[in-house]
Motif scaffolding. Sequence first.
Motif, PDB file in Angstrom:
ATOM      1  N   PRO A 730      29.951  43.965  45.033  1.00  0.00           N
ATOM      2  CA  PRO A 730      30.551  44.514  46.245  1.00  0.00           C
ATOM      3  C   PRO A 730      30.017  45.914  46.498  1.00  0.00           C
ATOM      4  O   PRO A 730      29.456  46.562  45.622  1.00  0.00           O
ATOM      5  N   SER A 752      33.438  40.839  48.470  1.00  0.00           N
ATOM      6  CA  SER A 752      33.460  39.833  47.390  1.00  0.00           C
ATOM      7  C   SER A 752      32.203  38.978  47.500  1.00  0.00           C
ATOM      8  O   SER A 752      32.184  37.947  48.171  1.00  0.00           O
ATOM      9  N   GLY A 776      35.175  40.113  39.068  1.00  0.00           N
ATOM     10  CA  GLY A 776      34.559  40.487  40.338  1.00  0.00           C
ATOM     11  C   GLY A 776      35.112  39.736  41.520  1.00  0.00           C
ATOM     12  O   GLY A 776      34.701  39.976  42.650  1.00  0.00           O
ATOM     13  N   TYR A 777      36.032  38.766  41.283  1.00  0.00           N
ATOM     14  CA  TYR A 777      36.581  37.975  42.384  1.00  0.00           C
ATOM     15  C   TYR A 777      37.887  38.550  42.942  1.00  0.00           C
ATOM     16  O   TYR A 777      38.465  37.972  43.847  1.00  0.00           O
ATOM     17  N   ASN A 778      38.360  39.651  42.356  1.00  0.00           N
ATOM     18  CA  ASN A 778      39.642  40.230  42.819  1.00  0.00           C
ATOM     19  C   ASN A 778      40.756  39.182  42.823  1.00  0.00           C
ATOM     20  O   ASN A 778      41.422  38.936  43.834  1.00  0.00           O
ATOM     21  N   PHE A 823      43.530  35.107  45.791  1.00  0.00           N
ATOM     22  CA  PHE A 823      42.684  36.297  45.813  1.00  0.00           C
ATOM     23  C   PHE A 823      43.376  37.389  46.586  1.00  0.00           C
ATOM     24  O   PHE A 823      44.196  37.130  47.484  1.00  0.00           O
ATOM     25  N   ASP A 825      41.667  39.326  48.667  1.00  0.00           N
ATOM     26  CA  ASP A 825      41.002  39.472  49.968  1.00  0.00           C
ATOM     27  C   ASP A 825      40.375  38.169  50.457  1.00  0.00           C
ATOM     28  O   ASP A 825      39.588  38.166  51.377  1.00  0.00           O
TER      29      ASP A 825
END
Length: 839
Positions: A730, A752, A776-778, A823, A825
Amino acid sequence: MKKEFLSFLKKSSLLFFWLIIGNYSLSAQILTNGNFESGGSGNGFLVHDYTLINPLTGTSNPGSYARTTNPALMNSSYITGGDHTTGTGNMLVFDGATIANRFFWTTGSTGGAIGGFTAGTTYTFSFWIKSVSNAVTSDETTRASIGIFFVNANSINPANQNTLAPLPSEGWVRVAYSFVATANNVMVRLKTNTAGPIGNDFAVDDFSITEGGLPLVGSYSFVNPTCPNVNDGSITVNLTGGILPYSTYSLTGSATMTNNNGIFTGLGIGTYNVTVSDSNGEQYSQSNIVLTAPNDLQLSAPVTICSGDSTTLTATGGAGSYTWTANPADASITNPNSATQTVSPTATTVYTVTSGSLSSPVNLIENGDFSQGNTLFFTEYTQVLNPNPFGVQSSYNIVTNPNAWFNPFASCGDHTSGTGNLMVFDGATDPTGNIIAWSNQNPVTVVPNTNYTFSYYVASVSPDNLARLEVTINGVSQGTPRTAPGAPCLWTQVSYNWNSGSNTTANIAIYNRNFVDYGNDFALDDIALKETVTCFYQKTVTVTVNPTTTPTFTPINPICSGAPLNALPTTSNNSITGTWSPAINNTATTTYTFTPTAGQQCVSNTTLTITVNQNVAASFNAVNPICSGSALNALPTTSNNGFTGTWLPALNNTATTTYTFTPTAGQCALPSNLTITVNASPDFTLSEGCNGASYTLTAIETNPDNPTYVWHNPAGVQIGSDASVVVSTPGVYELVITQNGCSNQETINVLSPFCGIQKGISANDDGLNDSFDLEGYNVKQLKIFNRYGLVVYSKADYQNEWFGQSNNNDELPDGTYYYVIDFDDLKTKTGWIYLNRVQ
């Protein structure tokens, strides 16, 4: 011998030897069984030296004959055909003997003289003959040579008592002789003169002897003089038929001569007439025989020109090369050896043309006319002073008359004067034919690379088996043997052209290639080797020159294309009237020609050139493209090619614009355009999303025109140069696009950049795929379900913590599990993952 004369002799031989008589009626027939319908040999005629074939088998041998209706019945290789009269009657067919002088037909049943004649009366003997073998060709050695022999007859006409059988294509041909009986009985015999196994096969039919002579038939030939001022031309008159003797031959016209043989020599160019009669008053005459010098030099006619003009003079004929001179000298003759001259004399001039050169007339043969007797020549014949009474084969002598040397020979004078010496021969019988009749005793000195003519005169002194003479020079044959004249005492010239090449001497030999022992008797005279005759030609032509006046006009200033142009004056400044051409043209530079009115002497044409300057477009240096809003300099008001003017519209640095330059009036200039390109910086947007498993950023342009791309990651490092780039972390990314020298930039915040979730884990502590990795996927919340839909694991803010355990940290069994990912976002995602702990 000149080609014309040789050609004539060949043709006249046919007239002498083969007289084909059309509608000519004769009186009662003296012969019996002349058509062989009443029987064979012993019935009105006798075959003496040929053997009869009976019965016919289709095969014959040389020396045999048959009385038959078709030659092919005697020999299957012969040409099929009928007799002369009806096509179905009898004829005699002969397979030519291999021995010379074989008699094949004689008058009378026993082969002697027959009665029915009146002494002093003229009769005509004739028969028909044809060749029956396809081996007979134009080569005389393949054709039967027929000799005729008369007893108790004289004044035989034609004098040549030998003739050749016709070619197969000629079919039946009539042979006829007139004679005067000297007694009340006459014998006539025919024989084959030469031995010839190839060809020499013939048929005869319809023998006849009737009272009366042959019609008088005449012809002539001529040889032109070799040069315009040389008297070496000749006219030869030949007669057959009529009643002998003939009167004196008379030549009138450009020269007057008379003689007894019809051969007129020493003639120059001119027009001649010949006349001769037989003893019965029948006359042969020919008028307007024109002798001309071959290739006489011809020049253009005299001409009058005006000063300043040129004229073309042409020479033709002559020796093929020319030399021109002028008096007074004319500098316009730049190539004096050309046949055509275009001359521009300034005064009246006489032009002289010469062509050719004189050759030496000296005869290089010593004693060629035998005036010095038996000396200065070589021969392999034996000199015999008196060969009487039977003659001596291979003998010769130098005499003034062959008859005085050997009684059976004809009575002849020499060729030159009729009273001088000649060399007479009784033919050699050596079968090789290699016996030299005459050769020069001393080598003849010649100039290398020079043309010479070797010639001699030959006459037959007996009518049988004519000599066939071949000439060699330095051992090289000069052509096929030439046959001596058929009529005795007919002097005939034979000549050869010879180039000396590298030779400095010449050794010449004359051979008689006929070697039969009957007849074959001849005489030689006036043997010569001279430089080949060349002529010297010279003629003049006068070109008269009159002075010339040239019209004058005031020059006209140049104009621009399309400008008004006044008509040109039709009267010159010096009062000469005339017309102009072509028509006035105000669009192109033109040269106009003024042609004076006819009748004005020696007034020349003149020209006037009016220059029309073409309208030329003003030219300017191109202005490089700019980016929108950049500074733009004012355009120049003077073009590169010197034209002044103004520009429209006003300058614009925000849009591509075409400007027009309008030249100031009075210049030969055309308006011109200049376009200045203004480059609406690149316009684009950025898009993001997954492309398969790759998270991709892409530029979308409004009007792409060969752009360049530069991508930067959040740290400012360049990561790409294409329209698209793949990212994995990101952050804020930047793209700079440059197009036509102008640049623009945009940024995009990637939250993302993930496109793929793994399908299984192998929780066996081998360090490979041991856990469910969602870093890294929130991830806000992860839930794992077994196959019964029960939650077996859950965790908020999940990163990478599940390796196959339950919420109680118990190991879950291997198998397929289901997940729900919430998630921060992104939209919630569901799916399955396979758990496998096998090592």
